[in-house]
Every structure is written in C-alpha cells, then in structure tokens.
Design a protein around this motif. Structure first.
Motif, PDB file in Angstrom:
ATOM      1  N   ARG A 253       0.842  -1.197   0.000  1.00 20.11           N
ATOM      2  CA  ARG A 253       0.000   0.000   0.000  1.00 20.11           C
ATOM      3  C   ARG A 253       0.872   1.239   0.000  1.00 20.11           C
ATOM      4  NH1 ARG A 253      -3.335  -2.156   4.778  1.00 20.11           N
ATOM      5  NH2 ARG A 253      -1.641  -1.123   5.823  1.00 20.11           N
ATOM      6  N   PRO A 254       0.574   2.213  -0.867  1.00 17.84           N
ATOM      7  CA  PRO A 254       1.331   3.460  -0.792  1.00 17.84           C
ATOM      8  C   PRO A 254       0.970   4.223   0.480  1.00 17.84           C
ATOM      9  CG  PRO A 254      -0.204   3.502  -2.637  1.00 17.84           C
ATOM     10  CD  PRO A 254      -0.354   2.189  -1.960  1.00 17.84           C
ATOM     11  N   CYS A 255       1.920   4.936   0.986  1.00 22.81           N
ATOM     12  CA  CYS A 255       1.669   5.676   2.222  1.00 22.81           C
ATOM     13  C   CYS A 255       0.783   6.884   1.942  1.00 22.81           C
ATOM     14  CB  CYS A 255       2.979   6.122   2.855  1.00 22.81           C
ATOM     15  SG  CYS A 255       3.908   7.248   1.819  1.00 22.81           S
ATOM     16  N   VAL A 256       0.252   7.459   2.990  1.00 21.77           N
ATOM     17  CA  VAL A 256      -0.630   8.610   2.854  1.00 21.77           C
ATOM     18  C   VAL A 256       0.128   9.782   2.243  1.00 21.77           C
ATOM     19  CG1 VAL A 256      -2.049  10.255   4.127  1.00 21.77           C
ATOM     20  CG2 VAL A 256      -2.062   7.849   4.766  1.00 21.77           C
ATOM     21  N   ASP A 257       1.379   9.963   2.630  1.00 23.94           N
ATOM     22  CA  ASP A 257       2.177  11.060   2.081  1.00 23.94           C
ATOM     23  C   ASP A 257       2.359  10.899   0.576  1.00 23.94           C
ATOM     24  OD1 ASP A 257       2.420  12.217   4.551  1.00 23.94           O
ATOM     25  OD2 ASP A 257       4.344  11.282   4.997  1.00 23.94           O
ATOM     26  N   CYS A 258       2.538   9.660   0.114  1.00 23.36           N
ATOM     27  CA  CYS A 258       2.687   9.422  -1.329  1.00 23.36           C
ATOM     28  C   CYS A 258       1.408   9.782  -2.067  1.00 23.36           C
ATOM     29  CB  CYS A 258       3.050   7.973  -1.595  1.00 23.36           C
ATOM     30  SG  CYS A 258       4.609   7.482  -0.849  1.00 23.36           S
ATOM     31  N   HIS A 259       0.263   9.418  -1.484  1.00 24.98           N
ATOM     32  CA  HIS A 259      -1.010   9.769  -2.095  1.00 24.98           C
ATOM     33  C   HIS A 259      -1.163  11.283  -2.166  1.00 24.98           C
ATOM     34  CE1 HIS A 259      -2.939   5.978  -2.811  1.00 24.98           C
ATOM     35  NE2 HIS A 259      -2.748   5.572  -1.577  1.00 24.98           N
ATOM     36  N   ALA A 260      -0.832  11.953  -1.079  1.00 25.40           N
ATOM     37  CA  ALA A 260      -0.956  13.406  -1.050  1.00 25.40           C
ATOM     38  C   ALA A 260      -0.015  14.042  -2.068  1.00 25.40           C
ATOM     39  CB  ALA A 260      -0.655  13.930   0.352  1.00 25.40           C
TER      40      ALA A 260
ATOM     41  N   GLN B 200       0.713  16.803  -7.189  1.00 25.94           N
ATOM     42  CA  GLN B 200       1.361  16.870  -8.500  1.00 25.94           C
ATOM     43  C   GLN B 200       0.324  16.992  -9.616  1.00 25.94           C
ATOM     44  OE1 GLN B 200       3.957  13.441  -8.795  1.00 25.94           O
ATOM     45  NE2 GLN B 200       5.711  14.813  -9.059  1.00 25.94           N
ATOM     46  N   ARG B 201      -0.738  16.169  -9.532  1.00 26.15           N
ATOM     47  CA  ARG B 201      -1.785  16.248 -10.553  1.00 26.15           C
ATOM     48  C   ARG B 201      -2.490  17.596 -10.513  1.00 26.15           C
ATOM     49  NH1 ARG B 201      -3.232  10.459  -9.255  1.00 26.15           N
ATOM     50  NH2 ARG B 201      -4.222  11.481  -7.515  1.00 26.15           N
ATOM     51  N   ALA B 202      -2.745  18.105  -9.319  1.00 29.66           N
ATOM     52  CA  ALA B 202      -3.404  19.401  -9.197  1.00 29.66           C
ATOM     53  C   ALA B 202      -2.533  20.499  -9.791  1.00 29.66           C
ATOM     54  CB  ALA B 202      -3.725  19.694  -7.732  1.00 29.66           C
ATOM     55  N   LEU B 203      -1.231  20.434  -9.537  1.00 29.72           N
ATOM     56  CA  LEU B 203      -0.314  21.428 -10.081  1.00 29.72           C
ATOM     57  C   LEU B 203      -0.270  21.345 -11.609  1.00 29.72           C
ATOM     58  CD1 LEU B 203       1.688  23.648  -9.408  1.00 29.72           C
ATOM     59  CD2 LEU B 203       3.467  21.915  -9.220  1.00 29.72           C
ATOM     60  N   GLN B 204      -0.256  20.138 -12.144  1.00 28.58           N
ATOM     61  CA  GLN B 204      -0.279  19.982 -13.603  1.00 28.58           C
ATOM     62  C   GLN B 204      -1.571  20.558 -14.196  1.00 28.58           C
ATOM     63  OE1 GLN B 204       0.286  15.811 -14.188  1.00 28.58           O
ATOM     64  NE2 GLN B 204       2.506  15.890 -13.866  1.00 28.58           N
ATOM     65  N   ASP B 205      -2.690  20.306 -13.534  1.00 32.11           N
ATOM     66  CA  ASP B 205      -3.963  20.856 -14.011  1.00 32.11           C
ATOM     67  C   ASP B 205      -3.947  22.376 -13.988  1.00 32.11           C
ATOM     68  OD1 ASP B 205      -4.892  18.317 -14.425  1.00 32.11           O
ATOM     69  OD2 ASP B 205      -6.104  18.241 -12.583  1.00 32.11           O
ATOM     70  N   LEU B 206      -3.358  22.945 -12.924  1.00 33.15           N
ATOM     71  CA  LEU B 206      -3.267  24.403 -12.840  1.00 33.15           C
ATOM     72  C   LEU B 206      -2.377  24.967 -13.941  1.00 33.15           C
ATOM     73  CD1 LEU B 206      -3.035  25.036  -8.996  1.00 33.15           C
ATOM     74  CD2 LEU B 206      -4.843  25.775 -10.540  1.00 33.15           C
ATOM     75  N   LYS B 207      -1.268  24.279 -14.219  1.00 35.33           N
ATOM     76  CA  LYS B 207      -0.367  24.732 -15.282  1.00 35.33           C
ATOM     77  C   LYS B 207      -1.075  24.689 -16.635  1.00 35.33           C
ATOM     78  CE  LYS B 207       4.041  23.512 -13.145  1.00 35.33           C
ATOM     79  NZ  LYS B 207       5.197  22.612 -13.189  1.00 35.33           N
ATOM     80  N   LYS B 208      -1.830  23.617 -16.895  1.00 35.17           N
ATOM     81  CA  LYS B 208      -2.568  23.509 -18.160  1.00 35.17           C
ATOM     82  C   LYS B 208      -3.610  24.620 -18.267  1.00 35.17           C
ATOM     83  CE  LYS B 208      -2.171  18.517 -18.720  1.00 35.17           C
ATOM     84  NZ  LYS B 208      -2.893  17.239 -18.673  1.00 35.17           N
TER      85      LYS B 208
END
Length: 78
Positions: free
Chosen positions: A50-57, A62-70
C-alpha cells in the motif's frame, strides 16, 4: 355516554410510541458490536504494497499542479 379517557389516551400513547421507538433504536445501536474491517478474510492488503498517505498526497498535489499549469497555459494562449 362515552368516557373521554379513551379519546385522550390515543394521542398520549402515540406520543409515547413516537418517543420510545427512536430511543430503543439508539440504545440498540450503542449496544451492538461494530463490524471491524479485519473480520473479513482475504481482503486485507499488506502494508508493504500500500502506498503511504504522504505518497497519495504528493501524487494528488502533483496532478493538481499539472492541471493548474494547463489551465494557466490555456488562459495565456487565449
């Protein structure tokens, strides 16, 4: 001549039932044993896989930042 007591008794009993039923339900919920997730056999995922909570966050950010950049790029190109 009818006695007025049965006419008055019905609303009193109804009010008592309306108050008693939720109370019994709440007491039953409090006394019942909660179902634990570890009771199901074979559904547990080992902690190593299982990935840790920090990895999920981190991935979420990262995805949110990419969406903002787009979005910013799309606004700039307009």
């Amino acid at each position: 001549r009818e006695a007025p007591i049965p006419k008055m008794l019905a609303p009193c009993l109804l009010r008592r039932v309306v108050l008693t039923v939720p109370l019994v339900f709440v007491v039953a919920l409090l006394l019942s044993e909660p179902v634990r997730s570890d009771q199901e056999v074979g559904t547990a995922i080992p902690a190593e896989s299982r990935p840790c909570v920090d990895c999920h966050a981190f991935e979420f950010m990262q995805r949110a930042l990419q969406d903002l950049k787009k979005t910013a790029y799309n606004l700039d190109t307009r």
